[in-house]
Design an enzyme around this catalytic site. Sequence first.
Site, PDB file in Angstrom:
ATOM      1  N   LYS A 185      13.390  50.452 117.893  1.00 29.98           N
ATOM      2  CA  LYS A 185      14.009  51.078 119.172  1.00 29.98           C
ATOM      3  C   LYS A 185      14.170  52.456 118.699  1.00 29.98           C
ATOM      4  CE  LYS A 185      17.558  52.009 121.612  1.00 29.98           C
ATOM      5  NZ  LYS A 185      17.288  53.650 122.234  1.00 29.98           N
TER       6      LYS A 185
ATOM      7  N   GLU B 137      24.302  51.897 109.134  1.00 35.15           N
ATOM      8  CA  GLU B 137      24.410  53.025 108.676  1.00 35.15           C
ATOM      9  C   GLU B 137      25.103  53.851 109.486  1.00 35.15           C
ATOM     10  OE1 GLU B 137      23.555  53.762 105.440  1.00 35.15           O
ATOM     11  OE2 GLU B 137      22.730  52.016 104.951  1.00 35.15           O
TER      12      GLU B 137
ATOM     13  N   CYS C 291      24.201  62.860 108.963  1.00 35.03           N
ATOM     14  CA  CYS C 291      25.230  61.815 108.649  1.00 35.03           C
ATOM     15  C   CYS C 291      26.333  62.274 107.679  1.00 35.03           C
ATOM     16  CB  CYS C 291      24.773  60.536 108.650  1.00 35.03           C
ATOM     17  SG  CYS C 291      23.519  60.382 107.462  1.00 35.03           S
TER      18      CYS C 291
ATOM     19  N   GLU D 112      33.890  63.023 113.749  1.00 33.73           N
ATOM     20  CA  GLU D 112      32.771  63.585 113.343  1.00 33.73           C
ATOM     21  C   GLU D 112      32.254  64.647 114.261  1.00 33.73           C
ATOM     22  OE1 GLU D 112      29.325  60.997 113.252  1.00 33.73           O
ATOM     23  OE2 GLU D 112      28.614  61.686 111.413  1.00 33.73           O
TER      24      GLU D 112
HETATM   25  P1  NAD Z   1      24.110  56.728 118.630  1.00 34.78           P
HETATM   26  O1  NAD Z   1      25.098  55.751 118.191  1.00 34.78           O
HETATM   27  O2  NAD Z   1      24.332  57.114 119.918  1.00 34.78           O
HETATM   28  O3  NAD Z   1      22.724  56.076 119.041  1.00 34.78           O
HETATM   29  C1  NAD Z   1      21.968  55.506 117.962  1.00 34.78           C
HETATM   30  C2  NAD Z   1      21.077  54.231 118.460  1.00 34.78           C
HETATM   31  O4  NAD Z   1      21.780  53.520 119.193  1.00 34.78           O
HETATM   32  C3  NAD Z   1      20.005  54.890 119.643  1.00 34.78           C
HETATM   33  O5  NAD Z   1      18.884  54.332 119.333  1.00 34.78           O
HETATM   34  C4  NAD Z   1      20.741  54.501 120.822  1.00 34.78           C
HETATM   35  O6  NAD Z   1      19.722  54.482 121.999  1.00 34.78           O
HETATM   36  C5  NAD Z   1      21.677  53.255 120.689  1.00 34.78           C
HETATM   37  N1  NAD Z   1      22.630  52.980 121.408  1.00 34.78           N
HETATM   38  C6  NAD Z   1      23.358  54.065 122.171  1.00 34.78           C
HETATM   39  N2  NAD Z   1      24.281  53.245 122.766  1.00 34.78           N
HETATM   40  C7  NAD Z   1      24.053  51.929 122.706  1.00 34.78           C
HETATM   41  C8  NAD Z   1      24.717  50.702 123.144  1.00 34.78           C
HETATM   42  N3  NAD Z   1      25.542  50.729 123.976  1.00 34.78           N
HETATM   43  N4  NAD Z   1      23.731  49.602 122.889  1.00 34.78           N
HETATM   44  C9  NAD Z   1      23.165  49.443 121.833  1.00 34.78           C
HETATM   45  N5  NAD Z   1      22.577  50.810 121.418  1.00 34.78           N
HETATM   46  C10 NAD Z   1      22.853  51.919 121.871  1.00 34.78           C
HETATM   47  O7  NAD Z   1      24.085  57.769 117.470  1.00 34.78           O
HETATM   48  P2  NAD Z   1      23.053  59.421 117.668  1.00 34.78           P
HETATM   49  O8  NAD Z   1      23.732  60.009 118.623  1.00 34.78           O
HETATM   50  O9  NAD Z   1      21.589  58.836 118.010  1.00 34.78           O
HETATM   51  O10 NAD Z   1      23.210  59.627 116.342  1.00 34.78           O
HETATM   52  C11 NAD Z   1      24.155  60.403 115.563  1.00 34.78           C
HETATM   53  C12 NAD Z   1      25.030  59.364 114.917  1.00 34.78           C
HETATM   54  O11 NAD Z   1      24.401  58.697 113.896  1.00 34.78           O
HETATM   55  C13 NAD Z   1      26.111  60.151 113.980  1.00 34.78           C
HETATM   56  O12 NAD Z   1      27.282  59.356 114.117  1.00 34.78           O
HETATM   57  C14 NAD Z   1      25.568  60.106 112.756  1.00 34.78           C
HETATM   58  O13 NAD Z   1      26.523  60.301 111.581  1.00 34.78           O
HETATM   59  C15 NAD Z   1      24.810  58.694 112.509  1.00 34.78           C
HETATM   60  N6  NAD Z   1      23.676  58.696 111.354  1.00 34.78           N
HETATM   61  C16 NAD Z   1      24.043  57.872 110.469  1.00 34.78           C
HETATM   62  C17 NAD Z   1      23.224  57.954 109.151  1.00 34.78           C
HETATM   63  C18 NAD Z   1      23.553  57.089 108.037  1.00 34.78           C
HETATM   64  O14 NAD Z   1      22.652  56.573 107.459  1.00 34.78           O
HETATM   65  N7  NAD Z   1      24.698  56.526 107.888  1.00 34.78           N
HETATM   66  C19 NAD Z   1      22.068  58.513 109.438  1.00 34.78           C
HETATM   67  C20 NAD Z   1      21.835  59.168 110.528  1.00 34.78           C
HETATM   68  C21 NAD Z   1      22.537  59.386 111.556  1.00 34.78           C
END
Ligand code: NAD
Length: 496
Positions: A190, A266, A300, A399
């Site tokens: 997804k 992650e 991240c 963050e």
């Molecule tokens: P997000 O958590 O908003 O979304 C990530 C995924 O989760 C998306 O596919 C989204 O559709 C899904 N999602 C959102 N709400 C949901 C819910 N209620 N239920 C189920 N799924 C849901 O994150 P983002 O804004 O897409 O990305 C940024 C974040 O990702 C930052 O916090 C960043 O640090 C983190 N990140 C971490 C790593 C790592 O390897 N540690 C790498 C890249 C990004």
Amino acid sequence: MTATTTDWHQRAADLRPEWRAFINGEYVAALSGRTFASVNPATGKTIAHIAACDAADVDVAVAAARKAFDARVWTGQTPSARKAVMLKWADLIRANLHELALLETLDNGKPIKESLAVDVPSCAAGIQWYAECIDKLYDEVAPNGDGSLVLVTREPVGVVGAIVPWNYPLIIASWKLGPALASGNSVILKPAEQTSLSALRLAALAKEAGLPDGVLSVVPGLGHEAGAALGLHPDVDAIAFTGSTAVGRKYLEYSAQSNLKRVGLELGGKSPHIITANCDLDKAAMYAAYAIWYNQGETCNAGSRLLVERSVQAEFIEKLRPWACRLVPGDPLDATTEMGALISREHCERVLSYVALGQSEGAALLMGGQRQRSESGGWFVGPTVLGDVTNSMRVAREEIFGPVVVMIGFDTLDEAITIANDSDYGLAAALWCRDITQAHRAARRLRAGTVWINAYDHTSINAPFGGYKQSGHGRDKSLHAFSKYTELKTTWVELQ
Ligand code: NAD
């Protein structure tokens, strides 16, 4: 011949990206018929209306994944046959470099230069690396004497839901798909709703490479619909999630509410980048700049807390300034642009609200902090530095996920390590110091999944990546990633 900005704009105008979900080997609209807009953050214009999958579509994808798994159409193939399919897939990704890079840049706003040089090649390299592992990993025999043969084997967990964010859509997808598919699972990916396009294309390339139907499906959709449906599904065996800490927490709840599926997380970071007076300040300044401003700060493990020894702080700020001036936000389709657009209007407003919050907390705005290129209709913010920050301020603890670095002073390395570790996060840390003994001792004390000494963000697919504390658990990349996607089975054969 290298493509010009005009060429890229023409290609973008000619592009008709796939908008449907990829389920059981074919493109299909969502069962509800609903779509959502995918917007180019550099122009504010809609690129495509994407199938908004929900629980009904996820049910179909999971059923196809389970059927493929139970029929052993993938996992039952010989390792060399599976390796050949995945290697071909990696080749096809490389062969479609320009199209995939364009999709990534249009959807995410990142510079085309980076999509071409980093995102697409890294995705292909990740798939290739895990393909090559398939026929090189051996299982174990537990030493139990002549009376028995005790095999310890790794087996695929079954059906994996991979949920990824928007900041590196192709790269992070490859970190999940590589080991999950290499170990014989069926996977449902997804993508983030902001960036579905490259994942949808990736799935067709996998089919072209020979991946059997049902083994990889892509269900675009909103997080609380498609994402939650995967997290709650009783027939999904494991979730591999990358995203925010808040949403990661939800996946643990989904697991608890459903079938106790395993969840790899992650998550976010607020990584400390420590600059001591005893280092190459010029080099450290260049790294500090790219550590936070690469990918518009939407990384991240960005070095978002810059801890600088007080005796060199003023000098260091001046060394950082030319890099901030160089990284001017520009048209992502211009091949010379190094800084693109933030992912969305909401995110841009959030980033700028943190700049205002920092100032209200007592921080000094030293560089940047404004929206730029607003005439483009896109969402651009240039390199931003907040000085006079203390580690208790919200801008130092939360963050921001944009091009905003907070600068915190320290007088001794001990103090720097205490500040560095005083965070809910523990994804990465870095230390600049010429004394390698001191640096190594400090690295041992830094509570983070990756610690760089005299570098930042140097990375390789064979080194594990992941976080301590609320930055998550489990590791992507390297052989360690297989632990997320495999069960250990003991087979005890009595020989007497
Ligand atoms: P997000 O958590 O908003 O979304 C990530 C995924 O989760 C998306 O596919 C989204 O559709 C899904 N999602 C959102 N709400 C949901 C819910 N209620 N239920 C189920 N799924 C849901 O994150 P983002 O804004 O897409 O990305 C940024 C974040 O990702 C930052 O916090 C960043 O640090 C983190 N990140 C971490 C790593 C790592 O390897 N540690 C790498 C890249 C990004």
